[in-house]
Scaffold this motif. Structure first.
Motif, mmCIF file in Angstrom:
data_model
loop_
_atom_site.group_PDB
_atom_site.id
_atom_site.type_symbol
_atom_site.label_atom_id
_atom_site.label_comp_id
_atom_site.label_asym_id
_atom_site.label_seq_id
_atom_site.Cartn_x
_atom_site.Cartn_y
_atom_site.Cartn_z
ATOM 1 N N ASP A 14 0.780 -1.287 -0.126
ATOM 2 C CA ASP A 14 -0.150 -0.008 0.110
ATOM 3 C C ASP A 14 0.824 1.349 0.104
ATOM 4 N N ARG A 15 0.169 2.389 -0.562
ATOM 5 C CA ARG A 15 0.741 3.658 -0.596
ATOM 6 C C ARG A 15 0.967 4.002 0.965
ATOM 7 N N GLY A 16 2.296 4.580 1.275
ATOM 8 C CA GLY A 16 2.435 4.819 2.860
ATOM 9 C C GLY A 16 3.044 3.609 3.591
ATOM 10 N N VAL A 52 -3.601 15.424 9.043
ATOM 11 C CA VAL A 52 -4.356 14.632 8.057
ATOM 12 C C VAL A 52 -3.831 14.939 6.555
ATOM 13 N N ASP A 53 -3.855 14.026 5.928
ATOM 14 C CA ASP A 53 -3.584 14.036 4.469
ATOM 15 C C ASP A 53 -4.406 14.993 3.714
ATOM 16 N N ASN A 54 -3.805 15.982 3.231
ATOM 17 C CA ASN A 54 -4.540 16.900 2.258
ATOM 18 C C ASN A 54 -4.907 16.415 0.801
ATOM 19 N N ASP A 59 8.215 12.221 5.622
ATOM 20 C CA ASP A 59 9.059 12.778 6.503
ATOM 21 C C ASP A 59 8.799 12.251 7.767
ATOM 22 N N VAL A 60 9.952 11.947 8.625
ATOM 23 C CA VAL A 60 9.636 11.574 9.981
ATOM 24 C C VAL A 60 9.249 12.416 11.043
ATOM 25 N N ARG A 61 9.312 13.816 10.575
ATOM 26 C CA ARG A 61 9.008 14.818 11.556
ATOM 27 C C ARG A 61 7.583 14.928 11.650
ATOM 28 N N TYR A 62 6.886 14.369 10.798
ATOM 29 C CA TYR A 62 5.346 14.510 10.832
ATOM 30 C C TYR A 62 4.691 13.294 10.941
ATOM 31 N N ASN A 63 3.801 13.325 12.254
ATOM 32 C CA ASN A 63 2.726 12.468 12.274
ATOM 33 C C ASN A 63 1.679 12.525 11.401
ATOM 34 N N ILE A 64 1.225 11.311 10.680
ATOM 35 C CA ILE A 64 0.375 11.380 9.261
ATOM 36 C C ILE A 64 -0.646 10.534 9.476
ATOM 37 N N ILE A 65 -1.961 11.078 9.035
ATOM 38 C CA ILE A 65 -3.242 10.269 8.875
ATOM 39 C C ILE A 65 -3.395 10.275 7.164
ATOM 40 N N GLN A 66 -3.071 9.092 6.752
ATOM 41 C CA GLN A 66 -2.878 9.146 5.214
ATOM 42 C C GLN A 66 -4.105 8.208 4.547
ATOM 43 N N TRP A 67 -4.648 9.177 3.629
ATOM 44 C CA TRP A 67 -5.839 8.559 2.824
ATOM 45 C C TRP A 67 -5.226 7.745 1.725
ATOM 46 N N HIS A 106 2.086 6.974 11.843
ATOM 47 C CA HIS A 106 1.568 6.741 10.462
ATOM 48 C C HIS A 106 0.527 5.921 10.128
ATOM 49 N N VAL A 107 -0.736 6.641 9.994
ATOM 50 C CA VAL A 107 -2.053 5.845 9.977
ATOM 51 C C VAL A 107 -2.337 5.758 8.191
ATOM 52 N N SER A 108 -2.691 4.620 8.116
ATOM 53 C CA SER A 108 -3.148 4.398 6.534
ATOM 54 C C SER A 108 -4.699 4.201 6.541
ATOM 55 N N LEU A 109 -5.490 4.951 6.097
ATOM 56 C CA LEU A 109 -7.015 4.779 5.961
ATOM 57 C C LEU A 109 -7.468 4.381 4.392
ATOM 58 N N GLY A 110 -7.913 3.326 4.463
ATOM 59 C CA GLY A 110 -8.567 2.777 3.194
ATOM 60 C C GLY A 110 -9.723 3.719 2.665
#
Length: 815
Positions: free
Chosen positions: A85-87, A297-299, A342-350, A376-380
């Motif tokens: 998956d992406r991310g 949150v993923d833009n 980038d490791v500096r960002y906690n991310i919620i990725q779409w 790092h969150v990956s949301l389907g």
């Protein structure tokens, strides 16, 4: 012959020349001259890009200094089944560079075995007892002082994420990396003061034996092009204080063996995973944080999804407030200038895939201490559409001249809020909690809570909860509380858990919640209510109402009538998860993760009354009236319209193109019976029945036969459903009798049940000489008379379409 004196003279003459030649050969150019004309990227590890050669030159100025290396997959394949998956994050590794002559080695020490001691010899003995790993060998190409320049291109262009292995492991083909179609990806190759980021475009060729999952997502199966990312990250300072793990607290973490531990203490050390968070004033009841935890949150997420993701993730601030923090947890939209890898960002990725799949909460964690460096969150993205589909099936909302029911979108967005909070919870270090009844935790798997209102209509107004749970507050307080100086931390942490128990809050995680091997009576996936049995009966009533109302109003005007099957699948199988929950009471065992002296229940067999009530509900799920698809629905569904794909999301069929209501009933019956006669459950029933006054396996098999083979004969379609359900029961009894994984007595009870059933069938055949029932009995008797060679291989039954997201559901940080 040359004399020894002559040879000595010759050596004396040529030695100066040899020495000079070696000196010339060993002298390396300076870094500045070697990199002249290249683009310089100053940062944590300064590097250079040679555009003419397409190479990355890495300046190693921190020899023998540990740092964190993480690989990841910023651009994926898009298939749940293959899982690229992406991310997706790869493993994190503590590594260091070591120069040996002309070579520069990237070394991974073995942190699984340590000696935490000031005695260097003791530490060395442990280090030399276990292997380390050299991940890569570079050649020194230039140097200046203590700085060495190496060509990092081949290291960056390798298959670090093991894409080829993932594709092969899932049976989707044999691919290999094609260097001629791979290159550094400069837009995501960046440098920062505390981390260096590299990215590569990699192409994998092959495809002659590509599987269907590859065909579903690739524009050309002969060439799969993805991107892999490499991060070199400065390790955190030593001011973080690890927190010891407790089995009752529900945290992921790290563990290692410390061989410096005294003999009378546990050698294995376990610490929870958590972000670093400190109060400005630890003595204050409520304090701001020294540095808050911020997620982005993923833009790329569209509205109204983006707002729902923000709102759900922000629920966690309620838990941090309960732990005594003010504004210590924030969620914002990712700036356009930021890189999600980038490791500096906690991310919620779409994340988008070809089919709906699991969402994941992963993290980059310091393997030395358990400190979470990046969440790092990956949301389907297709999950929200599945919830909308379920709402369409429940509400039949599309009436001529009336606006579309807003409740469907409200329910779908409520689920996204909950999912955002759930996956983010994993990145805070928190495990699933499947014993969190009455919405006590967002770390449970929630099924939509549909209700029947006073008029008997389906109400979705409270389908999902709208905030953090009480257990989540306990978990965050345990993991993130910053205690004043002088506090007995171990006692304070124990008090936090004791207070949760006093409020009837319990933690039971993944493996205990599965219907196959699990036995816990309150820990279930996708269930609701305080009683799994009562909720199953309630869900069956919701299902009955939805099937009664099912009509062309379940699809939009102009939609192909055959798409009614898409909507029917989750409604016909609406009770599947609560079935899994209720069956766990049969042969069930109540227990906790007790520790000595905490006063918790250790083990207790589920009472006979509760087990019998659950069995009655389970037998209802295989009754003909529940399994038979109503006639008015069968008439509505034609064969699939041209241009509409058949998929695993639809019912399996034995009738070719036409809708097959018997196949749907067969798969549903098989689902329930397979759980009832699961070898582990059967073995528990034998064991429990022998030592307590509770349900026995013989009780279960007798009632199963009584409610199927020996029940009142039905007519029409319900008769056919009844007959095939009886064959399903026979299939699983035969399988249990010959399953070497089951206990001897479980197999014995199944064998005795089959013998009694055979006698019953032979008796019935004497009075039933023709017709459908005669054929059914004859076939069953023929199956019973088949010889057993190595194992019984009964007729293959049909599987339900997937209910949970498609792909591997065994990952402990997914939903």
């Amino acid at each position: 012959m040359t004399s020894p004196l002559t040879r000595t003279l010759w050596l004396l003459l040529i030695l100066p020349f040899l020495s000079a030649g070696l000196a010339v050969a060993q002298k390396l150019p300076g870094i500045a001259s070697k990199t002249a004309g290249m683009k310089k990227y100053p940062g944590y590890f300064t590097f250079y890009y040679d555009d003419a050669a397409g190479k990355i030159w890495l300046e190693v100025d921190k020899l023998n200094q540990e740092f964190l290396y993480v690989n990841s997959l910023p651009a994926g394949l898009g298939s749940n089944d293959i899982g690229l998956d992406r991310g997706q994050l790869g493993g994190e590794r503590v590594v260091y560079f070591e120069k040996v002559g002309p070579k520069v080695m990237l070394v991974q020490p073995n942190l699984g075995y340590r000696a935490i001691t000031n005695n260097k010899n003791e530490a060395r003995a442990v280090e030399e007892s276990f292997a380390k790993s050299i991940l890569w060998g570079f050649k020194a190409e230039a140097e200046e002082g203590n700085r060495v320049l190496v060509d990092a291109t081949d290291f960056l262009l390798r298959d670090a994420h093991n894409v080829t292995g993932s594709i092969k492991r899932t049976g989707q083909g044999n691919y290999k990396l094609d260097a001629s179609r791979s290159a550094v990806y400069l837009p995501r190759t960046k440098n920062f003061p505390q981390n260096s980021e590299f990215e590569a475009t990699l192409t994998f060729t092959g495809g002659d034996d590509a599987g269907r999952f590859v065909y579903e997502v690739a524009p050309d199966v002969q060439a799969l092009t993805l991107r892999q990312h490499h991060s070199f990250i400065q390790l955190p300072d030593n001011k973080y204080k690890p927190r010891e793990a407790d089995p009752r607290a529900g945290y992921f973490g790290i563990s290692y063996f410390d061989y410096a531990t005294p003999v009378d203490e546990n050698i294995e050390k376990r610490f929870i995973a958590r972000h670093r968070l400190q109060k400005k004033d630890p003595s204050a009841r409520v304090s701001e944080a020294v540095e808050p935890i911020v997620y982005y949150v993923d833009n790329g997420a569209p509205e109204p999804i983006r707002t729902a993701l923000l709102e759900g993730a922000r629920w966690w601030n309620q838990a941090f407030e309960a732990a005594g923090y003010r504004d210590a947890f924030r969620v914002e939209v990712l700036p356009d200038s930021a890189d999600p890898m980038d490791v500096r960002y906690n991310i919620i990725q779409w994340v988008h895939r070809s089919t709906r799949g699991w969402s994941y909460g992963a993290s980059v964690t310091d393997p030395r201490t358990g400190e979470i460096i990046k969440g790092h969150v990956s949301l389907g993205s297709l999950r929200v559409r599945q919830d909308y589909l379920i709402a369409e099936g429940l509400l039949a909302p599309y009436e001529e001249g009336k606006p579309v029911n807003k409740a469907m979108m409200d329910m779908a967005l409520a689920r996204i809020r909950q999912l955002s909070a759930h996956e983010l919870g994993h990145t805070l270090g928190i495990m699933h909690n499947y014993a969190a009844n009455n919405n006590a935790s967002v770390m449970d798997y929630p099924h939509p809570q549909a209700k029947l209102d006073r008029t008997g209509n389906i109400d979705l107004s409270k389908a999902y909860d709208t905030g953090i749970g009480e257990w989540d507050k306990v978990a965050v307080t345990y993991g993130y509380q910053d205690f004043p100086a002088g506090t007995n931390e171990k006692q304070a942490l124990n008090d936090i858990l004791a207070k949760g128990r006093a409020n009837n809050l319990q933690f039971i995680s993944d493996r205990d919640a599965r219907a196959t091997g699990g036995a816990h009576p309150t820990a279930h996936l996708w269930d609701n209510g305080t009683s799994a049995t009562d909720e199953l009966l309630s869900v069956l009533r919701i299902r009955e109402k939805a099937l009664q109302n099912f009509s062309e109003r379940n699809i939009k005007p102009g939609a192909a009538m055959s798409t009614l099957e898409d909507v029917l699948v989750p409604i016909y199988n609406y009770h599947r998860y609560q079935t899994e929950a209720a069956v766990k009471l049969i042969g069930g065992l109540n227990y906790t993760y007790a520790v000595r002296g905490d006063g918790q229940l250790v083990t207790e067999v589920v009472s006979k009354g509760e087990q019998q009530k659950a069995l009655d509900a389970m037998l209802k799920t295989i009754s003909p009236e529940v399994l038979a698809v109503p006639e008015h629905i069968i008439k509505l569904i034609p064969p699939r319209a041209p241009g509409l794909r058949n998929s695993r999301e639809l019912f399996a069929k034995r009738t070719g193109l036409t809708f097959d209501p018997l196949a749907a009933a067969e798969a549903s019956a098989d689902f329930s019976v397979s759980f009832l006669l699961h070898p582990e459950r059967a073995s528990r029933l034998v064991e429990q029945g022998a030592r307590s006054n509770t349900l026995s396996l013989q009780n279960v098999t007798e009632q199963l036969i009584q409610n199927t083979w020996k029940s009142r004969r039905e007519k029409g379609l319900q008769e056919q459903v009844q007959l095939q359900t009886e064959q399903v029961v026979l299939t699983h009894l035969m399988a249990l009798a010959n399953n070497e994984g089951a206990s001897y007595q479980a197999r014995a009870v199944a064998t005795a049940t089959l013998k009694d059933l055979k006698n019953y069938i032979e008796t019935r055949l004497r009075t039933n000489k023709q017709g459908t029932y005669h054929a059914h009995l004859t076939f069953a008797l023929e199956r019973l008379n088949r010889p057993v060679v190595e194992e019984v291989k009964p007729n293959k039954t049909l599987d339900l379409p997937p209910g949970s997201p498609i792909g591997s559901g065994e990952v402990l940080r997914c939903e």
